[in-house]
Design a protein around this motif. Structure first.
Motif, PDB file in Angstrom:
ATOM      1  N   LEU A  30      10.091  -9.947  -3.259  1.00  0.00           N
ATOM      2  CA  LEU A  30       9.246  -9.026  -2.500  1.00  0.00           C
ATOM      3  C   LEU A  30       9.949  -8.565  -1.224  1.00  0.00           C
ATOM      4  O   LEU A  30      10.701  -9.311  -0.609  1.00  0.00           O
ATOM      5  CB  LEU A  30       7.925  -9.692  -2.108  1.00  0.00           C
ATOM      6  N   HIS A  31       9.655  -7.320  -0.841  1.00  0.00           N
ATOM      7  CA  HIS A  31      10.085  -6.812   0.467  1.00  0.00           C
ATOM      8  C   HIS A  31       8.859  -6.253   1.175  1.00  0.00           C
ATOM      9  O   HIS A  31       8.131  -5.420   0.618  1.00  0.00           O
ATOM     10  CB  HIS A  31      11.129  -5.702   0.325  1.00  0.00           C
ATOM     11  N   LEU A  32       8.611  -6.717   2.387  1.00  0.00           N
ATOM     12  CA  LEU A  32       7.444  -6.265   3.148  1.00  0.00           C
ATOM     13  C   LEU A  32       7.731  -4.896   3.757  1.00  0.00           C
ATOM     14  O   LEU A  32       8.439  -4.776   4.750  1.00  0.00           O
ATOM     15  CB  LEU A  32       7.093  -7.281   4.235  1.00  0.00           C
ATOM     16  N   ALA A  33       7.156  -3.871   3.155  1.00  0.00           N
ATOM     17  CA  ALA A  33       7.355  -2.505   3.643  1.00  0.00           C
ATOM     18  C   ALA A  33       6.413  -2.168   4.790  1.00  0.00           C
ATOM     19  O   ALA A  33       6.648  -1.207   5.524  1.00  0.00           O
ATOM     20  CB  ALA A  33       7.153  -1.511   2.502  1.00  0.00           C
ATOM     21  N   GLY A  34       5.338  -2.952   4.952  1.00  0.00           N
ATOM     22  CA  GLY A  34       4.406  -2.693   6.039  1.00  0.00           C
ATOM     23  C   GLY A  34       3.143  -3.511   5.894  1.00  0.00           C
ATOM     24  O   GLY A  34       2.864  -4.080   4.849  1.00  0.00           O
ATOM     25  N   SER A  35       2.375  -3.573   6.994  1.00  0.00           N
ATOM     26  CA  SER A  35       1.066  -4.206   6.972  1.00  0.00           C
ATOM     27  C   SER A  35       0.146  -3.419   7.889  1.00  0.00           C
ATOM     28  O   SER A  35       0.602  -2.839   8.880  1.00  0.00           O
ATOM     29  CB  SER A  35       1.146  -5.675   7.409  1.00  0.00           C
ATOM     30  N   SER A  36      -1.134  -3.395   7.547  1.00  0.00           N
ATOM     31  CA  SER A  36      -2.056  -2.577   8.323  1.00  0.00           C
ATOM     32  C   SER A  36      -3.459  -3.162   8.295  1.00  0.00           C
ATOM     33  O   SER A  36      -3.901  -3.702   7.277  1.00  0.00           O
ATOM     34  CB  SER A  36      -2.089  -1.144   7.765  1.00  0.00           C
ATOM     35  N   GLN A  37      -4.157  -3.034   9.432  1.00  0.00           N
ATOM     36  CA  GLN A  37      -5.568  -3.393   9.504  1.00  0.00           C
ATOM     37  C   GLN A  37      -6.450  -2.187   9.193  1.00  0.00           C
ATOM     38  O   GLN A  37      -7.662  -2.330   9.094  1.00  0.00           O
ATOM     39  CB  GLN A  37      -5.912  -3.915  10.899  1.00  0.00           C
ATOM     40  N   ASN A  38      -5.838  -1.035   9.029  1.00  0.00           N
ATOM     41  CA  ASN A  38      -6.573   0.209   8.808  1.00  0.00           C
ATOM     42  C   ASN A  38      -6.296   0.731   7.403  1.00  0.00           C
ATOM     43  O   ASN A  38      -5.191   1.211   7.122  1.00  0.00           O
ATOM     44  CB  ASN A  38      -6.145   1.256   9.850  1.00  0.00           C
ATOM     45  N   PRO A  39      -7.270   0.666   6.491  1.00  0.00           N
ATOM     46  CA  PRO A  39      -7.018   1.094   5.108  1.00  0.00           C
ATOM     47  C   PRO A  39      -6.720   2.584   4.967  1.00  0.00           C
ATOM     48  O   PRO A  39      -5.996   2.983   4.058  1.00  0.00           O
ATOM     49  CB  PRO A  39      -8.308   0.711   4.381  1.00  0.00           C
ATOM     50  N   GLU A  48       4.581   7.703   1.763  1.00  0.00           N
ATOM     51  CA  GLU A  48       5.672   7.764   2.731  1.00  0.00           C
ATOM     52  C   GLU A  48       6.688   6.638   2.543  1.00  0.00           C
ATOM     53  O   GLU A  48       7.892   6.835   2.683  1.00  0.00           O
ATOM     54  CB  GLU A  48       5.106   7.698   4.154  1.00  0.00           C
ATOM     55  N   ARG A  49       6.205   5.447   2.214  1.00  0.00           N
ATOM     56  CA  ARG A  49       7.077   4.275   2.128  1.00  0.00           C
ATOM     57  C   ARG A  49       7.339   3.827   0.693  1.00  0.00           C
ATOM     58  O   ARG A  49       7.902   2.776   0.464  1.00  0.00           O
ATOM     59  CB  ARG A  49       6.467   3.124   2.943  1.00  0.00           C
ATOM     60  N   ARG A  50       6.894   4.631  -0.265  1.00  0.00           N
ATOM     61  CA  ARG A  50       7.121   4.337  -1.690  1.00  0.00           C
ATOM     62  C   ARG A  50       6.650   2.931  -2.053  1.00  0.00           C
ATOM     63  O   ARG A  50       7.403   2.132  -2.606  1.00  0.00           O
ATOM     64  CB  ARG A  50       8.599   4.534  -2.043  1.00  0.00           C
ATOM     65  N   ILE A  51       5.421   2.653  -1.722  1.00  0.00           N
ATOM     66  CA  ILE A  51       4.834   1.333  -1.969  1.00  0.00           C
ATOM     67  C   ILE A  51       4.612   1.131  -3.465  1.00  0.00           C
ATOM     68  O   ILE A  51       4.113   2.004  -4.162  1.00  0.00           O
ATOM     69  CB  ILE A  51       3.496   1.188  -1.220  1.00  0.00           C
ATOM     70  N   GLU A  52       4.994  -0.048  -3.958  1.00  0.00           N
ATOM     71  CA  GLU A  52       4.789  -0.384  -5.367  1.00  0.00           C
ATOM     72  C   GLU A  52       3.639  -1.362  -5.577  1.00  0.00           C
ATOM     73  O   GLU A  52       2.971  -1.346  -6.607  1.00  0.00           O
ATOM     74  CB  GLU A  52       6.065  -1.000  -5.949  1.00  0.00           C
ATOM     75  N   LEU A  53       3.428  -2.258  -4.599  1.00  0.00           N
ATOM     76  CA  LEU A  53       2.441  -3.330  -4.753  1.00  0.00           C
ATOM     77  C   LEU A  53       1.677  -3.497  -3.447  1.00  0.00           C
ATOM     78  O   LEU A  53       2.277  -3.557  -2.375  1.00  0.00           O
ATOM     79  CB  LEU A  53       3.156  -4.642  -5.114  1.00  0.00           C
ATOM     80  N   ILE A  54       0.346  -3.572  -3.553  1.00  0.00           N
ATOM     81  CA  ILE A  54      -0.509  -3.712  -2.375  1.00  0.00           C
ATOM     82  C   ILE A  54      -1.341  -4.988  -2.499  1.00  0.00           C
ATOM     83  O   ILE A  54      -1.993  -5.207  -3.522  1.00  0.00           O
ATOM     84  CB  ILE A  54      -1.449  -2.506  -2.221  1.00  0.00           C
ATOM     85  N   PHE A  55      -1.305  -5.827  -1.463  1.00  0.00           N
ATOM     86  CA  PHE A  55      -2.223  -6.959  -1.353  1.00  0.00           C
ATOM     87  C   PHE A  55      -3.389  -6.467  -0.491  1.00  0.00           C
ATOM     88  O   PHE A  55      -3.228  -6.221   0.703  1.00  0.00           O
ATOM     89  CB  PHE A  55      -1.518  -8.162  -0.734  1.00  0.00           C
ATOM     90  N   LEU A  56      -4.545  -6.336  -1.109  1.00  0.00           N
ATOM     91  CA  LEU A  56      -5.646  -5.569  -0.520  1.00  0.00           C
ATOM     92  C   LEU A  56      -6.906  -6.416  -0.335  1.00  0.00           C
ATOM     93  O   LEU A  56      -7.421  -6.992  -1.298  1.00  0.00           O
ATOM     94  CB  LEU A  56      -5.955  -4.372  -1.436  1.00  0.00           C
ATOM     95  N   ASP A  57      -7.406  -6.461   0.889  1.00  0.00           N
ATOM     96  CA  ASP A  57      -8.684  -7.112   1.162  1.00  0.00           C
ATOM     97  C   ASP A  57      -9.828  -6.217   0.675  1.00  0.00           C
ATOM     98  O   ASP A  57      -9.692  -4.987   0.611  1.00  0.00           O
ATOM     99  CB  ASP A  57      -8.816  -7.369   2.668  1.00  0.00           C
ATOM    100  N   ILE A  58     -10.963  -6.828   0.325  1.00  0.00           N
ATOM    101  CA  ILE A  58     -12.102  -6.045  -0.155  1.00  0.00           C
ATOM    102  C   ILE A  58     -13.057  -5.679   0.976  1.00  0.00           C
ATOM    103  O   ILE A  58     -13.506  -4.531   1.077  1.00  0.00           O
ATOM    104  CB  ILE A  58     -12.864  -6.815  -1.260  1.00  0.00           C
ATOM    105  N   GLN A  59     -13.362  -6.642   1.842  1.00  0.00           N
ATOM    106  CA  GLN A  59     -14.345  -6.414   2.901  1.00  0.00           C
ATOM    107  C   GLN A  59     -13.661  -5.882   4.155  1.00  0.00           C
ATOM    108  O   GLN A  59     -13.126  -6.639   4.949  1.00  0.00           O
ATOM    109  CB  GLN A  59     -15.090  -7.719   3.207  1.00  0.00           C
ATOM    110  N   MET A  60     -13.689  -4.545   4.329  1.00  0.00           N
ATOM    111  CA  MET A  60     -13.121  -3.913   5.520  1.00  0.00           C
ATOM    112  C   MET A  60     -14.092  -2.867   6.041  1.00  0.00           C
ATOM    113  O   MET A  60     -14.794  -2.215   5.249  1.00  0.00           O
ATOM    114  CB  MET A  60     -11.767  -3.279   5.196  1.00  0.00           C
ATOM    115  N   PRO A  61     -14.168  -2.680   7.361  1.00  0.00           N
ATOM    116  CA  PRO A  61     -15.193  -1.795   7.924  1.00  0.00           C
ATOM    117  C   PRO A  61     -14.986  -0.304   7.641  1.00  0.00           C
ATOM    118  O   PRO A  61     -15.933   0.399   7.305  1.00  0.00           O
ATOM    119  CB  PRO A  61     -15.122  -2.090   9.425  1.00  0.00           C
TER     120      PRO A  61
END
Length: 233
Positions: A30-39, A48-61
């Motif tokens: 894995l290579h960490l292309a980014g992380s964000s608190q804002n979906p 923009e970053r050619r993301i292939e895989l997302i680890f995604l939380d379900i409960q976000m405001p």
């Protein structure tokens, strides 16, 4: 050496992002292309970053994980991360790779990464292996892939239709899909995967599967899968 999978972490809680970032750092695949608190921001990063895989939380405001999946429209693979188990079935209906319950042990995280690798970076052995083993009620059973016509998801089970029999596997359709060779099979509906070699006719939103005797089997093509399916054809 295979290029690492470009991944993105999306969670509104900084501690959850820190834990996942530490896990990613321990996995060379894995290579960490980014992380964000804002979906919403994260959706913009996918292209923009050619993301292939997302680890995604379900409960976000701002945007729930399930709303995010709908907006993502299959532009990247997804592993859901959540403290709540009740959304698991809905997640797999969106074809997510895995569903991780918080607190997430590293061992469970690594299992999800292995599933992602099989889908995004299949090895020559995985793409050419002519069989797979499925979990039935009381045993593991070998299935020759050349004999498989299509697979039908039934919640936590999969009915495998071959030319001569039907086999009930104790797996979800998404987990079984990750074990199939990408070159030979295509997901056409949230509940159906078909073998390309056995497609006889495609008519609008229906696939006719050739069988040795009797009427052809008719499989629906879901709206969310139509473009990708016609692209494979």
């Amino acid at each position: 050496m295979t290029n690492p999978i470009q991944c993105l972490l999306v969670d509104d809680k900084p501690l959850a992002l820190d834990i996942l970032a530490d896990y990613v750092a321990q996995v060379p695949a894995l290579h960490l292309a980014g992380s964000s608190q804002n979906p919403v921001e994260a959706l913009n990063w996918v292209e923009e970053r050619r993301i292939e895989l997302i680890f995604l939380d379900i409960q976000m405001p701002q945007l729930t994980g399930l709303q995010f999946l709908q907006a993502l429209n299959r532009r990247a693979q997804v592993v859901l991360t959540t403290a709540y188990a009740e959304h698991a079935l809905t997640g797999f209906e969106h074809d997510v790779i895995d569903y991780l319950l918080k607190p997430i042990p590293f061992e469970r995280f690594y299992q999800a990464v292995e599933k992602a690798q099989r889908r995004l970076r299949p090895t020559p052995a995985e793409t050419s292996r002519p069989y797979l083993f499925i979990k039935t009620e009381h045993r593991m059973q070998r299935v020759n892939l050349a004999e498989v016509l299509y697979l039908e998801g039934l919640q936590n089970y999969v009915l495998i239709h071959t030319a001569t029999e039907k086999l009930l596997a104790r797996q979800t359709i998404s987990s079984l899909e990750a074990s199939l060779p990408v070159a030979g099979f295509v997901r056409v509906h949230k509940s159906f995967i078909v073998a390309l070699a056995h497609i006889h006719i495609v008519e609008r939103s229906r696939i006719f599967i050739r069988v040795a005797a009797g009427e052809p089997r008719i499989i629906p093509v879901g709206d969310a899968y139509r473009s990708a399916f016609y692209g494979r054809l």
